[in-house]
Design an enzyme around this catalytic site. Structure first.
Site, PDB file in Angstrom:
ATOM      1  N   CYS A 389       0.830  -1.294   0.067  1.00 55.73           N
ATOM      2  CA  CYS A 389      -0.021  -0.055   0.063  1.00 55.73           C
ATOM      3  C   CYS A 389       0.742   1.268  -0.051  1.00 55.73           C
ATOM      4  CB  CYS A 389      -1.096   0.004   1.337  1.00 55.73           C
ATOM      5  SG  CYS A 389      -2.087  -1.198   1.011  1.00 55.73           S
ATOM      6  N   GLU A 390       1.512   1.568  -1.153  1.00 56.29           N
ATOM      7  CA  GLU A 390       2.329   2.571  -1.258  1.00 56.29           C
ATOM      8  C   GLU A 390       2.467   2.822  -2.718  1.00 56.29           C
ATOM      9  OE1 GLU A 390       5.064   4.935   0.699  1.00 56.29           O
ATOM     10  OE2 GLU A 390       4.463   3.191   1.732  1.00 56.29           O
TER      11      GLU A 390
END
Ligand SMILES: *Cc1c(COP(=O)(O)O)cnc(C)c1O
Length: 466
Positions: A389-390
């Protein structure tokens, strides 16, 4: 164009005069089998993923051994004095790698208690005895803890001293234990090289080592200590370096200070020139060969010593990346594809920045292929995204690959260095397994982390528990 065509010069190697692994994208044993799958170490990569899961680090023993042999033999060939190649464990420290490299006569540079522990444990389990072990282990680090220094003193390995606090602490510890320690002094040679700022270490503005103008005071201090035996000098100028000239210059700087230390009456016998040789990550990378690097270093030191009338010291080099990088590939399973018309096409894989933090940290580039489609044109331009999640978790932007489908196996080449060793559990994703391949056999060398592993260190205060 097919990747196989582009890499045709790199196909299969079976001769005694192997090319230098660091100049190749693929491990030496890479080939395309009759299913048009990628094969490494005689093992079909698609089958390996079926057997061991995904993502998977696949380490080719032959390539790793070849690197060790080329380093070792080149020093024998080009350096008339004694020499010792030590592996910079931080590139990838695990028991199987330690055991393989030790069997080729390689020693170890360790930078923490954990690396020291891994190395000594692997050596003991591989049947090396205490004296063999300590003679070839060197502890590095710019902020070694007292516990780490004590571990090194007790193990009898050599310590590369980085700064005043460490030197003073070591003087106290050894005096208290009445046990002497062999040390090398790390200096900052003031040599510039062209590499990424984060991995440049030799210029004056570096957190590592003593400034040259401190050294005479250091020599004086050491002379007054009863339990510190200063046996050498060390410098390391940076990493992923393609130029040879800085290594040539380093010989002169080190020899100057070696002579001065001898004049101070210190019993120096070793000169450690660090590591730093670059490797080929993409087709445009063109690093010198292992043999050429060694030749440059060995010739520079020999010449510098001759010019100053010095007997040849034992020459130490500590390659990390170029010893291990090319031996390993990472295999991922492809998930979905997101096509943003006129903008970009993303494909996602089941790993990313937690198993390979180099792209997000250093903007590093890699070459990739689809292991099950080695006969297909690299006709589609895609961006390979990790699953974290980046937004920055992108393994590579805009690379040409064959048309991919979910469940294809994507491989990234040259992931042996600074991948597993920098891996994390970001997003509570377990670290992948690693498998060693050789002549058609595969052996698990690092287990895949399980969910249980992920909560192993967690504790729940009793008032929160049922
Ligand atoms: C990182 C490092 C090495 C190894 O560098 P590579 O570029 O991986 O060869 C060697 N010596 C020291 C002191 C290092 O910090």
């Amino acid at each position: 164009m097919l990747l196989t065509e582009k890499l045709s010069g790199e196909k299969l190697v079976n001769s005694s005069n192997s090319p230098s692994p660091n100049q190749r994208l693929l491990p030496l044993t890479a080939k395309i089998n009759d299913k048009n799958h990628l094969e490494i170490g005689g093992c079909d990569v698609v089958d390996l993923v079926k057997q061991y899961g995904s993502p998977l680090y696949i380490l080719d023993e032959k390539t790793l051994r070849t690197c060790a042999i080329q380093y070792r033999d080149a020093f024998k060939e080009y350096y008339p004095g004694e020499s010792q190649v030590i592996y910079a464990s931080k590139a990838w420290s695990c028991m199987a790698i330690v055991s393989i490299l030790a069997s080729e006569g390689i020693g170890f540079d360790v930078v923490s208690g954990g690396e020291l522990f891994t190395t000594t444990k692997a050596l003991e389990m591989s049947g090396y005895n205490g004296d063999d072990i300590k003679e070839k282990i060197y502890l590095h680090g710019n902020n070694k803890s007292i516990a780490e220094l004590e571990l090194a003193i007790d193990a009898g390995c050599k310590i590369i001293v980085d700064n005043w606090l460490e030197l003073e602490t070591l003087a106290q510890l050894t005096a208290k234990k009445e046990q002497s320690a062999k040390i090398l002094i790390r200096l900052t040679p003031g040599i510039e090289c062209h590499t990424h700022e984060y991995i440049r270490t030799g210029s004056i503005d570096s957190k590592f080592g003593f400034d040259l103008n401190q050294l005479e005071a250091v020599f004086t201090f050491i002379k007054e200590q009863n339990f510190i035996e200063c046996i050498g000098l060390h410098a390391h100028i940076g990493s992923q370096i393609f130029e040879l000239e800085p290594h040539n210059d380093l010989g002169g700087v080190l020899a100057d200070w070696f002579k001065k230390a001898l004049d101070y009456g210190l019993p120096l016998t070793e000169l450690n020139v660090g590591g730093g040789l670059g490797i080929r990550y993409t087709e445009s990378d063109d690093p010198p060969s292992i043999a050429d690097w060694v030749k440059t270093v060995a010739t520079a030191v020999t010449k510098a010593c001759e010019e100053r009338g010095l007997a040849l010291p034992k020459l130490i080099a500590e390659p990390g990346r170029s010893m291990v990088a090319t031996s390993c590939i990472t295999a991922y399973t492809v998930g979905g594809k997101k096509v943003i018309p006129d903008v970009r096409t993303y494909i996602s894989v089941d790993g990313g920045m937690s198993d390979n933090p180099r792209p997000i940290t250093y903007q590093s580039l890699y070459q990739m292929a689809i292991a099950s489609k080695m006969d297909q044109e690299h006709s589609e331009t895609v961006t390979v995204a990790g699953k974290h999640c980046e937004s920055g978790d992108i393994l590579i932007k805009d690379i040409q690959l064959p048309d991919t489908n979910p469940n294809d196996i994507l491989v990234v080449f040259a992931t042996g260095a600074y991948n597993y060793s920098m891996a994390s559990n970001y997003n509570r994703i377990g670290r992948p397994a690693a498998v060693l391949v050789n002549e058609g056999e595969s052996s698990l060398i690092i287990r895949r982390e399980t969910y249980d592993d992920l909560v192993r260190q967690d504790l729940l205060p009793t008032r929160l528990a049922q």
